[in-house]
Structure formats: C-alpha cells, structure tokens
Write a protein that holds these residues in place. Structure first.
Motif, short mmCIF file in Angstrom:
data_model
loop_
_atom_site.label_atom_id
_atom_site.label_comp_id
_atom_site.label_asym_id
_atom_site.label_seq_id
_atom_site.Cartn_x
_atom_site.Cartn_y
_atom_site.Cartn_z
N LEU A 16 -29.84 -33.49 13.22
CA LEU A 16 -29.94 -33.22 14.57
C LEU A 16 -28.81 -32.34 15.05
N PRO A 17 -28.87 -31.39 15.98
CA PRO A 17 -28.09 -30.73 16.77
C PRO A 17 -27.20 -31.78 17.60
N ALA A 18 -25.88 -31.47 17.73
CA ALA A 18 -25.11 -32.35 18.45
C ALA A 18 -25.22 -32.35 20.20
N SER A 19 -26.00 -30.94 20.50
CA SER A 19 -26.34 -30.86 21.81
C SER A 19 -27.63 -31.58 22.36
N LEU A 20 -28.13 -32.24 21.50
CA LEU A 20 -29.22 -32.98 22.16
C LEU A 20 -28.66 -34.19 22.93
N PRO A 21 -29.50 -34.32 24.12
CA PRO A 21 -28.93 -35.36 25.30
C PRO A 21 -28.75 -36.77 24.49
N LEU A 22 -29.48 -37.36 23.51
CA LEU A 22 -29.36 -38.71 23.25
C LEU A 22 -27.80 -38.58 22.38
N ILE A 23 -27.54 -37.65 21.27
CA ILE A 23 -26.17 -37.38 20.77
C ILE A 23 -25.20 -37.40 21.75
N GLN A 24 -25.37 -36.36 22.76
CA GLN A 24 -24.44 -36.28 23.70
C GLN A 24 -23.94 -37.47 24.60
N ARG A 25 -25.23 -38.45 24.71
CA ARG A 25 -24.54 -39.55 25.61
C ARG A 25 -24.07 -40.56 24.59
N THR A 26 -24.45 -40.58 23.36
CA THR A 26 -23.72 -41.50 22.52
C THR A 26 -22.55 -41.21 22.32
N MET A 27 -22.05 -39.81 22.19
CA MET A 27 -20.60 -39.57 22.08
C MET A 27 -19.98 -39.72 23.46
N ALA A 28 -20.35 -39.49 24.50
CA ALA A 28 -19.78 -39.74 25.75
C ALA A 28 -19.62 -41.27 25.85
#
Length: 430
Positions: free
Chosen positions: A346-358
C-alpha cells in the motif's frame, strides 16, 4: 537510547544494502494526531493504560498459559472472549473459523468497520509447557510475546476507552484472530475478508517488533507438500525397485538448480526453501512413501507465480526422468498446496498509513515502513488500508521454548499508540 537504536538500524541497512526509505508525513496528519492526543478523554485513557499495567501483565500471563496451537485456538478464544466481555463491548461473537470478535459501536451510523486485531494462535504444538516463569521483571514462556502480548494490549486498550468514556464515530471491531502462524495460512483473515460479509474498510494488526515498526506491505508465499509413492519393499530382496526417497532427492536437486538460476537473476527478492522431509519405515526398507514441504516467497506477485511454476515443472521433470532411469516399476506423485499468502503493498500516502506514521512520531520514534508475512497480507492484497504495528517492550526468542518479554515503558506506549491510531482512523466522537 532511541537515537542510538535508530543509528544502529541505519548502519545495518547500509551494510546490507537495503536502506529503509523514510517516508514524508503530511503536516495535516501530524496536526490531526497532536490535536487528538491532547483531548481530555484521550489523555485520561493514556493515564489509565499506565495505571492498569499490572492487570495487563496478569491478563498476559493468563492468556499465555492457555496453549493455542494452529487449528486448536478454541480454549484461548473462550478466555479472550470472557476478557472482552468484562472489559465492555456492545456485542461479541465467535465466527465460523474461530475468530473472536467484539463490536464497539460508533455514534455516526457510518458504514465500514475499523478492525484492530492480534492473533490467538502460537507456533507450539499440543503438550508444550506454557507455564509462565518470572525472573525479576521478565516473563518467560513459549508464546509470551508472539502474539499473546498483542491480545493483552487489546484488552487494555478497550478498558481504557470505556473508563475514559471515549466514543468513536465509526464502529470498531476488536478481534482475536486464528490461523496466523504456519499452516494456519491466515485462515482467520481469509474468512474475515472473503466470506464473513463484514464491511471492513481498514485494519490495524498488532504483531511483533518495536514501537517504530510499521508494515504496509505483505510478503507473499506459496507452500506445497510433495508426496511421492511407490510399491515399497526389502532393501536387498527388492533392490532395483523404484524408490520414492531417491525420486525425492532428484526432485530437490532439479528444483534447487532451476530455482537458484531464477532467483539469482535481476528480479525483486524471491526465495525458496525445502523445510521438512519425511517418510520411510526402516533403514533396510525401500520406502513406500516420501514427502517434503516447500516454502516459496516473493515481494512481487508475478515472481511468486513464476517460482511456483518452476517448482511444478521441476517436480514433473524429475519424476519423469527418474521413472525412465531404468528402475523397476515407477513412483507417482501428488502436489498438495498447504499455504497461499498473497503479496501486496500500500502507498505511504494512504491516510491510515500517514496517521500511523504521525502517531509513531508523536511518541518520539522514527517510523519505519516495511514488509512482513502477517495478518495484513489479506487486506493489503485487496487494496484495503491496513497496517501492522509492533507490540513494544523488550522481548526475544520468538518461536522458541525460551521466549521472553519485559514490559518496560515502551510497553505502555505501544498500547497508547494502538489506541491513538485506532481513534484517528475511527474518529473521536464529539
């Protein structure tokens, strides 16, 4: 210490030639997570997670001491279900394959569930001693970390949400899943996403690793059992009769040569392994049966399909050549698929992945995206937003009888992190 750890990781990456990319976090997600973490209910939940640390440890011990080999997760499932009920869910059920599911209803009426899971099963067979031993603050027992710790985290998170009177906009599923390990072949997730009929729009799995570990990709695998049969007989009296073990040896040789040539080419990493071999009755008997189990893995689904084709062609070639080699009679063979885990990313730009990184960065860790063979393989292969995060704390000896876990400060933060990601994805109700 965290800076030193990250430095060592980067040095190792440089030496191994596999630098992990540091993906950019969009400012809007950083601000979203920071605002959420400052909410009164969330701060209260964070404090509750710290205060109930001892109870979380007791839950971990209780769950660990109920052995749950693959396909035998029922008893542990019952204990986990009881804990879910006592912690407070709106409804609870065990599905057709054994997944234990607690539903915590949202307030908005929006469709689509946010799922959070840890797996019930461990790799150890029936009869394994899973009595937890305490050595200072360290807990020792097979399965204490992988993934029983994840189950205890879910209970702690749920308790904190209820005690802090946290309500989410979307419905949340809290799941103890089956079949993650070995020949379980992700059967719990396959049922959830292929047959259950549940409208799941995002998934958060807890399974191994430290606080900065985030999987957004699934490492696919295909596994087979090759079964070769012959007439069998006495090693002297029936000498010259087709021998399944000899045929198996030829199959391994042909496959190893062809597969090595393929995997050594200019392709994304692809692997193969003969992991188990068996058959025969005695040293002076020509066996009537011989078998081996083969594991093949690849980053790219195309390469996984190709290494599988090479395996099948190699076996056919080897058996044909062996039967034509002058032996008396012949052997037959059967290929039995015992594992099929899809690849995907999955691309890192997906909201779930962005939220997880944040959220990971909020706790002072540098988020590191990676790939693994976990429960998220299934939703990732379908393009459903999914991440797998670590269980924190210190641990070691996974999949061994000497497994251990130490619930240090990072252990509390791992539960807080799981909660923060869940709330950011499900939405905190106003």
């Amino acid at each position: 210490m965290k800076q030193l750890t990250f430095g060592l990781i980067m040095i190792f990456s440089l030496l191994s030639g596999s630098i992990m990319a540091q993906e950019e976090i969009e400012k809007k997600y950083t601000k979203e997570v920071e605002r959420l973490a400052k909410k009164k209910q969330v701060k209260k939940a964070f404090e509750l997670i710290k205060n109930q640390k001892n109870q979380t440890t007791e839950d971990l011990i209780t769950l660990t001491e109920v052995l749950a080999p693959p396909f035998m997760e029922d008893e542990r499932g019952k204990v986990f279900a009881k804990m879910l009920k006592e912690a407070g869910v709106d409804s609870i059920w065990t599905d057709k394959v054994g997944n234990v599911i607690g539903l915590r209803k949202g307030t908005s009426g929006q469709s689509g569930y946010v799922g959070v899971d840890a797996h019930l099963d461990v790799v150890f067979p029936e009869g394994t001693d899973v009595t937890v031993k305490k050595v200072g603050d360290t807990l020792k027992a097979p399965g204490i970390g992988d993934d029983t710790r994840g189950l205890a985290m879910l209970i702690s998170m749920l308790k904190a949400m209820n005690k802090a009177d946290i309500k989410t906009e979307k419905d949340v599923l809290i799941v103890g899943s089956v079949g993650e390990e070995g020949l379980g072949d992700l059967r719990g997730m396959k049922y959830m996403f292929n047959e259950s009929g549940l409208d799941i729009d995002s998934w958060i799995a807890i399974d191994g690793g430290g606080l900065g570990r985030i999987s957004n990709a699934g490492l696919g695998s295909k596994r087979y059992k090759l079964l070769i049969k012959g007439q069998g007989g006495h090693s002297w009296g029936a000498f010259g009769l087709a021998n399944p073990h000899h045929a198996l040896g030829k199959a391994i040789a042909v496959f190893s040569k062809d597969a090595w040539a393929y995997t050594s080419g200019d392709i994304p990493k692809t692997s193969f392994n003969v992991g188990r071999i068996g058959g025969g009755t005695s040293v002076n008997s020509i066996p009537f049966e011989s078998w081996m189990e083969v594991d093949m893995r690849a980053i790219d689904p195309k390469n996984l399909d190709e290494i599988e084709s090479i395996f099948k062609a190699s076996v056919e070639k080897a058996i044909t050549e062996y039967n034509a080699s002058g032996v008396r009679g012949e052997v037959s063979y059967e290929l039995i698929k015992i594992g099929d885990r899809p690849s995907g990313e999955l691309p890192a730009s997906l909201p779930l992945i962005q939220r997880t990184m944040a959220a990971t960065k909020y706790f002072g860790e540098t988020p590191r995206l990676g790939r693994g063979s976990t429960n998220i393989n299934i939703p990732v292969s379908k393009g459903i937003p999914s991440v797998c995060i670590g269980r924190g704390g210190q641990g070691g000896g996974a999949h061994s009888l000497h497994e251990w876990y130490l619930n240090d400060e990072e252990g509390d933060e791992s539960i807080q992190l799981a909660l923060l990601i869940t709330l950011s994805q499900a939405g905190l109700s106003k």
